[in-house]
Design a protein around this motif. Structure first.
Motif, PDB file in Angstrom:
ATOM      1  N   UNK A  46      60.082  57.409   2.123  1.00  0.00           N
ATOM      2  CA  UNK A  46      60.615  56.344   1.271  1.00  0.00           C
ATOM      3  C   UNK A  46      59.526  55.323   0.960  1.00  0.00           C
ATOM      4  N   UNK A  47      58.729  54.994   1.941  1.00  0.00           N
ATOM      5  CA  UNK A  47      57.637  54.045   1.715  1.00  0.00           C
ATOM      6  C   UNK A  47      56.615  54.631   0.744  1.00  0.00           C
ATOM      7  N   UNK A  48      56.380  55.928   0.839  1.00  0.00           N
ATOM      8  CA  UNK A  48      55.483  56.574  -0.128  1.00  0.00           C
ATOM      9  C   UNK A  48      55.973  56.371  -1.554  1.00  0.00           C
ATOM     10  N   UNK A  49      57.284  56.389  -1.741  1.00  0.00           N
ATOM     11  CA  UNK A  49      57.820  56.209  -3.092  1.00  0.00           C
ATOM     12  C   UNK A  49      57.464  54.839  -3.663  1.00  0.00           C
ATOM     13  N   UNK A  50      57.347  53.819  -2.827  1.00  0.00           N
ATOM     14  CA  UNK A  50      56.915  52.503  -3.310  1.00  0.00           C
ATOM     15  C   UNK A  50      55.495  52.583  -3.877  1.00  0.00           C
ATOM     16  N   UNK A  51      54.695  53.463  -3.311  1.00  0.00           N
ATOM     17  CA  UNK A  51      53.314  53.610  -3.780  1.00  0.00           C
ATOM     18  C   UNK A  51      53.235  54.202  -5.176  1.00  0.00           C
ATOM     19  N   UNK A  52      54.268  54.886  -5.598  1.00  0.00           N
ATOM     20  CA  UNK A  52      54.241  55.518  -6.926  1.00  0.00           C
ATOM     21  C   UNK A  52      54.261  54.484  -8.049  1.00  0.00           C
ATOM     22  N   UNK A  92      52.165  52.265  -8.441  1.00  0.00           N
ATOM     23  CA  UNK A  92      50.763  52.009  -8.801  1.00  0.00           C
ATOM     24  C   UNK A  92      50.271  53.124  -9.711  1.00  0.00           C
ATOM     25  N   UNK A  93      49.461  52.794 -10.671  1.00  0.00           N
ATOM     26  CA  UNK A  93      48.933  53.777 -11.617  1.00  0.00           C
ATOM     27  C   UNK A  93      48.076  54.844 -10.953  1.00  0.00           C
ATOM     28  N   UNK A  94      47.373  54.487  -9.917  1.00  0.00           N
ATOM     29  CA  UNK A  94      46.468  55.433  -9.266  1.00  0.00           C
ATOM     30  C   UNK A  94      47.075  56.056  -8.007  1.00  0.00           C
ATOM     31  N   UNK A  95      48.375  56.169  -7.959  1.00  0.00           N
ATOM     32  CA  UNK A  95      49.070  56.705  -6.794  1.00  0.00           C
ATOM     33  C   UNK A  95      48.738  58.184  -6.580  1.00  0.00           C
ATOM     34  N   UNK A  96      48.501  58.536  -5.329  1.00  0.00           N
ATOM     35  CA  UNK A  96      48.230  59.926  -4.962  1.00  0.00           C
ATOM     36  C   UNK A  96      49.489  60.618  -4.431  1.00  0.00           C
ATOM     37  N   UNK A  97      50.637  59.990  -4.602  1.00  0.00           N
ATOM     38  CA  UNK A  97      51.895  60.522  -4.088  1.00  0.00           C
ATOM     39  C   UNK A  97      52.441  61.566  -5.058  1.00  0.00           C
ATOM     40  N   UNK A  98      52.783  62.728  -4.519  1.00  0.00           N
ATOM     41  CA  UNK A  98      53.438  63.757  -5.313  1.00  0.00           C
ATOM     42  C   UNK A  98      54.938  63.467  -5.272  1.00  0.00           C
ATOM     43  N   UNK A  99      55.467  62.980  -6.385  1.00  0.00           N
ATOM     44  CA  UNK A  99      56.852  62.511  -6.433  1.00  0.00           C
ATOM     45  C   UNK A  99      57.844  63.614  -6.096  1.00  0.00           C
ATOM     46  N   UNK A 100      57.687  64.790  -6.665  1.00  0.00           N
ATOM     47  CA  UNK A 100      58.643  65.873  -6.409  1.00  0.00           C
ATOM     48  C   UNK A 100      58.676  66.246  -4.925  1.00  0.00           C
ATOM     49  N   UNK A 101      57.517  66.421  -4.339  1.00  0.00           N
ATOM     50  CA  UNK A 101      57.458  66.785  -2.919  1.00  0.00           C
ATOM     51  C   UNK A 101      58.063  65.671  -2.063  1.00  0.00           C
ATOM     52  N   UNK A 102      57.747  64.437  -2.398  1.00  0.00           N
ATOM     53  CA  UNK A 102      58.274  63.303  -1.633  1.00  0.00           C
ATOM     54  C   UNK A 102      59.789  63.217  -1.742  1.00  0.00           C
ATOM     55  N   UNK A 103      60.315  63.372  -2.948  1.00  0.00           N
ATOM     56  CA  UNK A 103      61.775  63.347  -3.120  1.00  0.00           C
ATOM     57  C   UNK A 103      62.444  64.508  -2.395  1.00  0.00           C
ATOM     58  N   UNK A 104      61.828  65.680  -2.423  1.00  0.00           N
ATOM     59  CA  UNK A 104      62.369  66.825  -1.682  1.00  0.00           C
ATOM     60  C   UNK A 104      62.422  66.532  -0.184  1.00  0.00           C
ATOM     61  N   UNK A 105      61.370  65.897   0.337  1.00  0.00           N
ATOM     62  CA  UNK A 105      61.333  65.541   1.759  1.00  0.00           C
ATOM     63  C   UNK A 105      62.432  64.531   2.100  1.00  0.00           C
ATOM     64  N   UNK A 106      62.603  63.534   1.244  1.00  0.00           N
ATOM     65  CA  UNK A 106      63.652  62.538   1.478  1.00  0.00           C
ATOM     66  C   UNK A 106      65.016  63.211   1.494  1.00  0.00           C
ATOM     67  N   UNK A 107      65.255  64.083   0.524  1.00  0.00           N
ATOM     68  CA  UNK A 107      66.536  64.791   0.452  1.00  0.00           C
ATOM     69  C   UNK A 107      66.782  65.605   1.722  1.00  0.00           C
ATOM     70  N   UNK A 108      65.773  66.335   2.176  1.00  0.00           N
ATOM     71  CA  UNK A 108      65.923  67.141   3.397  1.00  0.00           C
ATOM     72  C   UNK A 108      66.204  66.263   4.617  1.00  0.00           C
ATOM     73  N   UNK A 109      65.505  65.129   4.692  1.00  0.00           N
ATOM     74  CA  UNK A 109      65.706  64.262   5.856  1.00  0.00           C
ATOM     75  C   UNK A 109      67.081  63.587   5.828  1.00  0.00           C
ATOM     76  N   UNK A 110      67.559  63.216   4.654  1.00  0.00           N
ATOM     77  CA  UNK A 110      68.904  62.641   4.551  1.00  0.00           C
ATOM     78  C   UNK A 110      69.929  63.663   5.020  1.00  0.00           C
ATOM     79  N   UNK A 111      69.773  64.910   4.605  1.00  0.00           N
ATOM     80  CA  UNK A 111      70.686  65.960   5.062  1.00  0.00           C
ATOM     81  C   UNK A 111      70.627  66.104   6.574  1.00  0.00           C
ATOM     82  N   UNK A 112      69.404  66.134   7.129  1.00  0.00           N
ATOM     83  CA  UNK A 112      69.255  66.277   8.581  1.00  0.00           C
ATOM     84  C   UNK A 112      69.927  65.103   9.304  1.00  0.00           C
ATOM     85  N   UNK A 113      69.629  63.891   8.852  1.00  0.00           N
ATOM     86  CA  UNK A 113      70.193  62.699   9.498  1.00  0.00           C
ATOM     87  C   UNK A 113      71.715  62.723   9.422  1.00  0.00           C
TER      88      UNK A 113
END
Length: 97
Positions: free
Chosen positions: A45-51, A53-74
């Motif tokens: 979730x914190x990585x998503x805040x980094x997006x 920024x114009x020069x963000x190195x965060x891969x949005x799709x992968x990050x969102x997939x990870x968040x979705x998986x963790x929400x399901x796990x939790x």
């Protein structure tokens, strides 16, 4: 997680407080596996805040997939925690700023 490699002090100031020292601020849980999932969830979730920024190195799709998986796990596993851990997790999640 991109947040673990962040060195820009100005950028840190723009992030929510819960993004700083994530590992140290997590509740002390008996269930270490659940704690790892909670850590990953908050970090992603914190990585998503980094997006923002114009020069963000965060891969949005992968990050969102990870968040979705963790929400399901939790959601699937929080009820299996002992009552003390459940309360700590609930309080932690409710108090994220």
């Amino acid at each position: 997680m991109a947040i673990t490699n962040l060195s820009d002090d100005e950028l840190w100031k723009s992030l929510p407080k819960h993004c700083r020292n994530i590992e140290n601020n997590l509740p002390k849980l008996d269930d270490k596996k659940f704690k790892k999932h909670l850590y990953n969830y908050v970090g992603q979730m914190c990585d998503m805040y980094l997006t923002q920024r114009n020069n963000s190195a965060v891969d949005v799709k992968i990050t969102l997939d990870e968040i979705r998986r963790e929400v399901l796990y939790i959601n699937e596993n929080k009820g299996k925690l002992n009552k003390s851990d459940q309360k700590k997790v609930d309080q932690y999640l409710e108090n994220l700023d």
